[in-house]
Each structure stands twice: as C-alpha cells, then as structure tokens.
Design an enzyme around this catalytic site. Structure first.
Site, PDB file in Angstrom:
ATOM      1  N   GLU A 113      -3.599 -49.359   3.961  1.00  0.00           N
ATOM      2  CA  GLU A 113      -3.359 -50.752   3.585  1.00  0.00           C
ATOM      3  C   GLU A 113      -2.869 -51.618   4.741  1.00  0.00           C
ATOM      4  O   GLU A 113      -3.178 -52.804   4.791  1.00  0.00           O
ATOM      5  CB  GLU A 113      -2.337 -50.817   2.436  1.00  0.00           C
ATOM      6  CG  GLU A 113      -2.837 -50.266   1.125  1.00  0.00           C
ATOM      7  CD  GLU A 113      -3.980 -51.086   0.531  1.00  0.00           C
ATOM      8  OE1 GLU A 113      -3.975 -52.330   0.679  1.00  0.00           O
ATOM      9  OE2 GLU A 113      -4.891 -50.482  -0.057  1.00  0.00           O
ATOM     10  N   SER A 390      26.313 -37.076 -59.453  1.00  0.00           N
ATOM     11  CA  SER A 390      27.644 -36.477 -59.340  1.00  0.00           C
ATOM     12  C   SER A 390      28.108 -36.295 -57.902  1.00  0.00           C
ATOM     13  O   SER A 390      29.289 -36.005 -57.665  1.00  0.00           O
ATOM     14  CB  SER A 390      27.656 -35.124 -60.054  1.00  0.00           C
ATOM     15  OG  SER A 390      27.493 -35.293 -61.450  1.00  0.00           O
TER      16      SER A 390
END
Length: 650
Positions: A113, A390
C-alpha cells in the site's frame, strides 16, 4: 492510540532533514522521462491546490483525531470472561495497540500500500506523477496515488467519490495529519480503521474472522493474504474467492521480496503454506451462545445506555451468568420437556422455565426462558406472569413469624371456613379436599394445607404479606385479595427465585441483576452492580421460614427435590393444574422451576409441582451445587424472637 514503535525497513529514516515543500515535491514528480506531461499535470495540481486554499477553512481539523474513537464492537461475557455475544452496527471492530499487531502484517501492508510510508510527509510525489500521467491519458481518474495517510483521512473525513478536488483535499489533510501525529500513530489508526471485508473493520476482527487468531499471531503467509485484501476486500476475500485471494497474496509476497523486506526463499515458502484449511468463518453476525441470557442483558443495557451506545460504544459487559450453569439449565429443561411431552398430551404449548439466583449476591446465575429459543424467543423467566399456587405460602408464613405471634410449632386449624370477600363469601378448599383439624404450622407447610395459610394471611394482614414479599424481591404488583396466600396472583419465575434467595441468605437482599459490570474501551467503569446487601428481613423469622421449608422436602409434598443435604423448598400447583412449580434453595443457590402451557390451558389431571417440577429442580440443582460445600441453614435459636408489640407498632 499507541505510540509504540513498529518494525521499519532498515533503510528508512523517520524524517528527512530538509524536506521540499509540497509544490516543490509536485514539480519534481515525474522526473526527466515524463517532464512535459509532469509539468502540465503538476501545474494543474498546483492550480487546484491554490483554488482549494480558499476553502481550507471548510476542511476538518485533523487535531480532532487525538480524541477520535471509531465505532467499536461491544461484547457480552459470562461471569468468568467467556465471550457470549458481540454487538455492533455496520462496523465490527476491536481496537488493539500497534505493539500487539504482528510485524509480518505491518510489513505486508506497507509493502503493497505505501512502501515509502516512513520517507514521505503525507504524500508521495513519485506516485502522484505516475497517477497524473495515467489519468491524463485516460481523461479521468482511473489510478490513485494515495498514501496510508491519505487513505486514512479519506475514510474518516471525505466522500469516496473519485474526483480531483477530493484527491487534493486528501493531500492537504494528509500533510496536516503528518504534522500532528508521528508515523506509528498514523499506522496504528490506519490498521485499526480500514475495512477488511464481511463487516470486519480493523485488523483484530479481521484476524479473528479469517484465521481464528489474534492480530499479534499472524504469520507471513496470513499477513500477505490480509494485506492483499485492502484494495478490494470482498473481491479478494478467501471466503468468497480463495483463488483470487491466493493470487493477490502472491503479488504482496513478490512485492515484499522485490524491495528486500523478505528473501525470495521466504516468499516462496509463504506461497506454499496451505491456508484454506486454516480459515475461520465470518464472525460479524454470529448468533449468541446463550440467547435467553444475552436478550435479557441487552434489554437492561438499552434501557440504561440506548441502542447506539451498544452498537458503536465498544462496551465490555460482564454478566453474572456462569456459562456452564446456564448450559446445565438449558439441557435440563430440554431433557425434561422430552420426558414430559408424552405425559401431558393436553398441553399443546408445553413450556418449562428455570432460573437460578445466588443468595449471597442476588446475581442471576442461569435463566432458561423456555424449551427452545429458536422456536420461541419469549423469556418466560422475566416476562411471563403466572399464578405460583402454594409456592407463595412461604411469604405468608414469614410474615406470621415476623409478627412475633407465631412459631413453627404454633397450632392452626385446618377446617372449613367462610370469609367475607366484598359482597360475597370466600370458602377455600384444600387440594384434593378434606380437612385435618388442628396441626402445627410446620405440618401445614409440609402438607401444603390451604386453610391454615388463608387463616394466617387474614390474621397477619394481607397488606403486611405484600409488603414483606416486596422486601424479599417480588417486583410484580400484588393484589390484596383473600386468596393471595394460595398464590392466586401473577408473578414471574424470577420474582419467585429472588424471593426465595432472600430467605436463603437469611434476610439479606441485593438488587437482582444479570449484569455485573460495564466498562468502555478505555476501561472506565460505566456501571458497577457489585452487591450492596441490606438486611430486609427479621433473622429469626427468616430462619424459621427456612426451617419449616426443609420439612417440605424431608417428608412433605416436595420429597422428590431432596438433595441429601440441607434443602428447603415449596411445591406449587394452581387450580385445574394450569401451572406447577417447585421453588427451593440451599444456602448457596436458589432456583425456581415452572411448568405450564403458553395458552394457560390445563396440563392434565393429577399433575402437581411435587410430582413434575420438583424432579426437574433436583436434576438441575444436584449438578449445579455438586462442587459446593454442604452448609446448614441458620437455626432460629441463634436469633432473638421478635416481640409482638414491636411488630404491631411497625
């Protein structure tokens, strides 16, 4: 942003002593071979630069990059740091310091690059001259001359449209960047910012995705392949076209060898290294490993921080969930579903939910919100409200003990009663019918007798029961109705697990959560849910409640849940067997199990919490606590019994 030095080519100097100014460099761009074209092109460029100078004020101030933070991926981890899910928008990125990036990768990127990166000051005159000549011949912009600095500012600040004015702006900004930052800082930003395909931004996520390793561990062959992708990430993706990716890798290696950064032998060895069988898979949009958990975490985080912070903020979220315990919960639920499906033919939408809470911290350790997340994403642990039957009675009996008027051995009548309920009369019945006459509270709890619970609730006061239940952690609003002691109101499984966890801690409560801590990318703590325990229950009353609940599993309705160590719990079965429960605990862990039909249809005659939910609870708990030491519950004798007078005044 790191300022650590990177590996530079041996012939490179960081800065030249007397660098020519920008226009001088442009005028020298083409050399003698293309002098005429170069001068014309340079004049065009110089004129463009002069014109652009009038609008320099409109260009961004690159000094803002000192505090610039690109969008980063957020991560959710389990209690031990194992990754569960990544959260991000378009950009899946994890920033790493330059020192933690492989020298192989740095060399490969620079070679292909911008091999003169450490020589120029933001622009490369030789590249500009070559590009100007090609573009002049083509009549447009067909070849770029971008340095790494120019690529960086283009991606952060400028449009991707390839026009001369944009290229001039790139050049100006690149020079400015080089005046503010040193080379390593620029390379650091570049490698952490650029796109590497498949929603991977920055080298770390690229390395993890393509090669299942960190950026620090990339070898030469892998680095060259990744460097080659920068020009066209999707076209050169090894996932999309491995042949093209390999050809591009060889171009990078040849370039590295031609400029002397590696030897020809090293290049050939890297070319021959097999990479296809080492490839990973796209990681940007992977599914959660524990979806019920991460959905709950995300919901809480979005409420606190918003969606954008999650998608772009780079948060690190440590959950309270233990991965192994969670998988145990999910597998327990799936196995139980297979066993029960044939026995509950009437239940068309049978579901099971399980949630475990640590009493000491009130951290959620596991939550299985249903049988199969892929078929139903509803988290029944946190969202579904069902009658607990319960299983609600322990809250009533705690209030009785806290009043100072009752002990576990106090007598209570199990007989027919009629209580005024507004304009009518409420006449509760026991499950299965029949009455047992006078019994102790311990016996009433163990046998799950209904009449004693209703009598106790009416005598203690239903508002007091509701107040105590809230103190223990019941978040769902409760209604003051005579049937409240029998669990006729709706709650979530999480409510029940948290409430029982408060009993398991003998009255100490912390705000329940699935999130321990949230930090940002700098390590700053944004949210700290470290436990802040408060004593919310009377210790004697809490210990007495645990004492009677041990009778349930030792010889009452919950014997199927007994673990062979001190165990407390309570069964729950609602009218017409629409919901069945078992909620219980040892001192180190409290767990709630719910079974029901999503449409709230009856499960079948004779299906009860003791016969169906308790075995599931025991299957999970026996594995979840197998490495925990055996602990006893506190004895009520360790604490003073509350005086009735003080309770009445309160």
């Amino acid at each position: 942003m790191s300022s650590t030095s990177t590996l530079k080519p041996s012939s490179t100097k960081a800065k030249a002593k007397a660098q020519p100014n920008f226009f001088q460099r442009v005028l020298r761009t083409t050399g003698t071979t293309f002098l005429g074209v170069g001068l014309v092109s340079s004049a065009v460029l110089a004129g463009g630069m002069a014109g652009l100078a009038f609008s320099f004020r409109n260009l961004p101030d690159v000094r803002g990059l000192t505090s610039y933070v690109p969008a980063q991926t957020s991560y959710i981890y389990d209690a031990k740091g194992r990754e569960l899910l990544s959260l991000h928008g378009e950009e899946h990125r994890k920033v790493v310091p330059l020192a933690e990036i492989s020298p192989n990768l740095k060399r490969a990127v620079l070679a292909i690059e911008d091999s003169n990166f450490y020589k120029h000051q933001g622009i490369n005159p030789n590249s500009i001259g070559r590009a100007l000549l090609v573009n002049f011949k083509s009549g447009g912009v067909s070849e770029g001359a971008s340095t790494l600095s120019m690529q960086l500012v283009k991606n952060i600040y400028l449009s991707q449209k390839r026009v001369f004015t944009r290229k001039l702006a790139e050049a100006v900004l690149a020079v400015r960047v080089e005046q503010v930052f040193d080379k390593d800082q620029i390379l650091d930003m570049y490698l952490n910012y650029i796109y590497w395909g498949h929603n991977n931004y920055g080298i770390q996520t690229a390395a993890e995705s393509y090669f299942k390793k960190s950026a620090a561990d990339l070898n030469l062959a892998e680095s060259a392949l990744l460097a080659g992708m920068i020009q066209a990430p999707e076209a050169y993706s090894p996932f999309n076209n491995f042949t093209a990716a390999k050809e591009r890798q060889e171009v990078v290696l040849d370039r590295m060898a031609s400029i002397g950064w590696i030897t020809p032998a090293e290049a050939e060895a890297a070319k021959k290294e097999p990479l296809q069988n080492k490839l990973g898979e796209p990681t940007a949009w992977q599914n959660s490993k524990l979806p019920y958990v991460t959905d709950a975490v995300i919901a809480e985080l979005e409420t606190r921080f918003g969606q954008e912070a999650l998608a772009q903020g780079g948060l690190r979220i440590q959950s309270t969930i233990d991965y192994d315990t969670q998988k145990l919960a999910e597998n327990t639920v799936k196995s139980a579903y297979k066993n029960l499906r044939g026995r509950m033919g009437r239940a068309k939408d049978l579901q099971i939910a399980l949630v475990a809470v640590e009493p000491e911290t009130h951290f959620i350790k596991a939550m299985a919100g249903g049988v199969d997340y892929n078929k139903s994403q509803l988290n029944r642990v946190t969202i579904s409200r069902r009658q607990p039957g319960s299983a609600f009675k322990p809250f009533v009996y705690y209030s009785a003990f806290a009043s100072g008027k009752y002990t576990p051995d106090s007598s209570i009548e199990d007989r027919p009663i009629n209580l005024r309920d507004g304009a009518g009369v409420y006449s509760p019945k026991n499950y299965g019918g029949g009455f047992s006459g006078s019994m102790s509270i311990r016996q009433a709890v163990a046998s799950s007798a209904n009449i004693p619970a209703v009598l106790i609730g009416s005598r203690v006061g239903l508002n007091k029961v509701i107040e105590d239940a809230k103190q223990m952690g019941i978040k769902t609003p409760l209604q003051s109705v005579l049937s409240l002691p029998l669990g006729s109101v709706d709650v979530t499984p999480l409510d029940m697990a948290v409430g029982y966890a408060t009993l398991a801690s003998n009255g100490w409560y912390s705000e329940p959560t699935a999130i321990l801590r949230v930090t940002n990318v700098r390590g700053d703590v944004l949210l700290d849910n470290s436990p802040k325990p408060q004593q919310v229950l009377d210790p004697w009353a809490a210990a007495s409640t645990s004492s009677v609940l041990t009778s349930v599993v030792q010889g009452g309705t919950g014997t199927s849940a007994y673990l062979g160590r001190p165990t407390a719990g309570k069964t729950g079965t609602t009218d017409n067997e629409r919901n069945v429960w078992f909620v219980g605990y040892v001192p180190q862990l409290a767990t709630a199990v719910w079974i029901g039909d999503d449409a709230n249809r009856p499960l079948g005659k004779g299906i009860s919490g003791g016969g169906y939910a308790a075995p599931i609870w025991r299957s999970f708990m026996s594995q979840a606590i197998k490495n925990m030491p055996v602990e006893n519950f506190p004895s009520p004798s360790q604490f003073p019994r509350p005086k009735p007078e003080k309770q009445q005044k309160s």
